[in-house]
Design a protein around this motif. Sequence first.
Motif, short mmCIF file in Angstrom:
data_model
loop_
_atom_site.label_atom_id
_atom_site.label_comp_id
_atom_site.label_asym_id
_atom_site.label_seq_id
_atom_site.Cartn_x
_atom_site.Cartn_y
_atom_site.Cartn_z
N ARG A 13 7.45 8.14 -0.64
CA ARG A 13 7.49 6.97 -0.76
C ARG A 13 7.82 5.52 0.17
O ARG A 13 6.16 4.50 -0.35
N LEU A 17 4.30 3.09 -0.63
CA LEU A 17 3.97 1.51 -1.13
C LEU A 17 2.91 1.37 0.24
O LEU A 17 2.59 0.18 -0.49
N SER A 18 2.99 2.04 1.29
CA SER A 18 2.10 0.96 2.71
C SER A 18 0.25 1.50 2.41
O SER A 18 0.35 0.06 2.37
N VAL A 21 0.30 -1.89 -0.41
CA VAL A 21 0.20 -3.23 -0.29
C VAL A 21 -1.20 -3.39 0.40
O VAL A 21 -1.90 -4.70 0.50
N MET A 91 8.99 -2.32 7.10
CA MET A 91 8.48 -3.21 5.59
C MET A 91 8.53 -4.56 6.30
O MET A 91 7.66 -5.35 5.84
#
Length: 206
Positions: A13, A17-18, A21, A91
């Motif tokens: 996950r 997500l990385s 983005v 993040m």
Amino acid sequence: MAVEDDDSGQDGRVLALSDGVFAIAATLLALDIRVPEGLNTRSLHDALRGLGPDLAGYAIAFLVIGVLWLGHRALFTEIRRIGPSVAAVNMVLLGFVALLPFPSSLLANYGDESVAVISYAANVAAIAALQLVIVTIARHTGSFRAGTQPLSAYAPSAVTIVGFVASMPVALVSPTWAPACWLLLIPAHATIDSIEHRRARNPQEP
């Protein structure tokens, strides 16, 4: 990437997500490339010829995001388990990645202004610095794969920081020449890769 079984879902996950983005940031770069509506033939041709700076800015920004993504991917390939601290720093890093289209737009439209070049360089340097923080945490917690060398872990991000930070004082004197410092990163990273490949072939070499 090899991860521990009980954490593979969480690690996946974080990486998904990385990648998302980075992909969105790269896509947003193209939004500034446009021509006005309702132009006649001559005006359209003039507008297309005027896109040169925008296209050059897009090419530079896309190349930089691509290099940052490759570095991010290579780093996390060496991490066998993504702990909470690494995930938290990642993040923050992604926040700077998502911000990149803004200084990229400044650079494309105001490349002759020092503040535009410095803003872009500072953003990229911050991303590379956060990668170094991730490296430090991962090494401290023993999250790296066995055999990961300090050069391969630290050098790519460190070289990127040096290149972009060095361009900032240059931008104060000549904003249009400052990006030349970024081009020096190409042979620098190539040299690092060459050293890593040589060490891989000769593990006993210092």
